[in-house]
Design an enzyme around this catalytic site. Structure first.
Site, mmCIF file in Angstrom:
data_model
loop_
_atom_site.group_PDB
_atom_site.id
_atom_site.type_symbol
_atom_site.label_atom_id
_atom_site.label_comp_id
_atom_site.label_asym_id
_atom_site.label_seq_id
_atom_site.Cartn_x
_atom_site.Cartn_y
_atom_site.Cartn_z
ATOM 1 N N ASP A 59 0.826 -1.215 0.000
ATOM 2 C CA ASP A 59 0.000 0.000 0.000
ATOM 3 C C ASP A 59 0.857 1.260 0.000
ATOM 4 O OD1 ASP A 59 -2.184 -1.650 0.192
ATOM 5 O OD2 ASP A 59 -3.076 -0.621 1.905
ATOM 6 N N LEU B 270 -17.501 5.641 -1.084
ATOM 7 C CA LEU B 270 -18.179 6.934 -1.166
ATOM 8 C C LEU B 270 -17.898 7.632 -2.481
ATOM 9 C CD1 LEU B 270 -17.682 8.619 2.320
ATOM 10 C CD2 LEU B 270 -19.847 7.984 1.254
#
Length: 398
Positions: A148, A332
């Site tokens: 990541d 979202l």
């Protein structure tokens, strides 16, 4: 070429099997509640019905064996032989400064991952368990680590150094690392395709907005700044994480509330963000519903979130000296028209204008800008698993 992608959490193991000839997903699934009573596997072969198997799963090694059995099962499997898997790609949360790209995992890499545990004590251990389980179940198959943090290793020192004594960086590697790098990298690549321009010619701001959330500034395909820091706690107000705040609040709360440092850390990571502000939920759908019914705290909470995202976009417009596009992704970002509209509302000065009709899209690649917008606004669903599979394929030279 078939690749298995693994994402291990402390009590879960998610997986996908890819056919890299056409990048199709052959199967996907997850094992939940590893080491906890009531563990189960959900397995979904492409074009088939979901299979649920309830079984005690004591550890990640046993969980991985369940995955192997599921993908090779005569009834619901997608492989005739496990030898069809040519590589296993692993999501690893923290690679520290050791890794600026994906790597084939050997003993030296495993030792380096162990040394990074202090930087991600909650996330890296289960990632390591997953790698060890994969090696035990699939000896001889290349294991690939995709970090990541790796994408953000191109950040310059002016972006990653903290204003604390330099010796702490030298001794303990205290600096900003950033996270969600695999997602930011994937959506930047897709945005370039959508814009019909080489990634190397673009300045992009990517907004990964989910329960965990971060923003990144990308210049010529490289991350030059991002909102998360040494840990995923820094930056935006998130689902349960506080985001950036005055560090003196920690001692203040310890003194006033009689809390230990671990208790405050738990509050900032698991009881803060929109959950803590609203006192209701970390689910934005609940907050939007409550705000619509006149709940003032829910309304204030949403405004705080929108404001912090807008502020980061504004600061990265300065860092990049303008941007070609703003990209929204993750739960979202992909699915909430109201979030995208509110975040971009005060950015028209930078040529960022959202078309209300186009903005009604959910979960599809779309340019939602007005025709006269000089900076494009894109919705790009992320696909971290595919990115991990691509990285594994690339490392094998196939």
């Amino acid at each position: 070429m078939k690749i298995l992608v693994i994402n291990c959490g402390s009590s879960s193991l998610k997986y996908q099997v890819f056919n890299m000839e056409n990048e199709d997903v052959l199967a996907k699934g997850a094992i939940e509640r590893i080491g906890i009573e009531g563990s189960f596997l959900k397995h979904e072969p492409a074009g088939g019905e979901e299979v649920k198997i309830e079984k005690d799963v004591t550890d990640h090694k046993a969980a991985f064996k369940m995955v192997v059995d599921a993908i090779t099962d005569e009834g619901h499997g997608v492989l005739k032989d496990l030898k069809e898997i040519e590589a296993v790609g692993h999501r690893v949360v923290h690679g520290g400064e050791e890794f600026s790209g994906s790597v084939i995992i050997d003993d030296d890499v495993m030792n380096a991952l162990e040394s990074c545990i202090n930087l991600a004590p909650l996330h890296n251990p289960p990632n390591i368990y997953g790698i060890e389980a994969s090696k035990a179940n699939m000896p001889g198959v290349p294991q690939v680590g995709v970090f990541d943090t790796a994408f953000h290793q191109t950040m310059p020192k002016k972006a990653y150094l903290y204003g604390i004594p330099y010796e702490y960086y030298e001794k303990h590697s205290v600096r900003r690392y950033g996270f969600h790098g695999t997602s930011h990298k994937y959506v930047a690549s897709r945005a370039a395709d959508m814009l019909g321009k080489p990634l190397e010619d673009l300045k992009l701001i990517t907004c990964h907005l989910g329960n965990g959330a971060s923003v990144a500034a990308i210049n010529k395909g490289e991350s030059v700044d991002t909102s998360m820091g040494l840990t995923p706690l820094e930056g935006l107000v998130m689902g349960t994480r506080s985001g950036s705040m005055d560090p003196s609040i920690i001692k203040f709360l310890m003194d006033k509330e009689g809390l230990s440092i671990d208790e405050v850390d738990n509050i900032l990571n698991k009881k803060s963000g929109v959950l803590g502000l609203s006192g209701l939920s970390n689910d934005f759908r609940d907050l939007e519903e409550a705000a619509a019914e006149g709940n003032e705290r829910a309304e204030n909470t949403l405004e705080v979130f929108y404001y912090t995202v807008s502020k980061y976009i504004g600061s990265y417009l300065a860092a990049l000296n303008g941007a070609d596009a703003i990209i929204f992704t993750a739960g979202l970002g992909e699915n909430s028209p109201s979030v995208r509209e509110a975040v971009t509302e005060n950015l028209s000065y930078a040529g960022i204008k959202v078309d209300k009709d186009k903005n009604q899209v959910r979960g599809k690649e779309t340019d939602i800008s007005t025709d006269d917008a000089s900076t494009r606004v894109l919705v790009v669903p992320t696909n971290e698993e595919l990115m991990i599979a691509r990285e594994a394929k690339g490392l094998l030279g196939k």
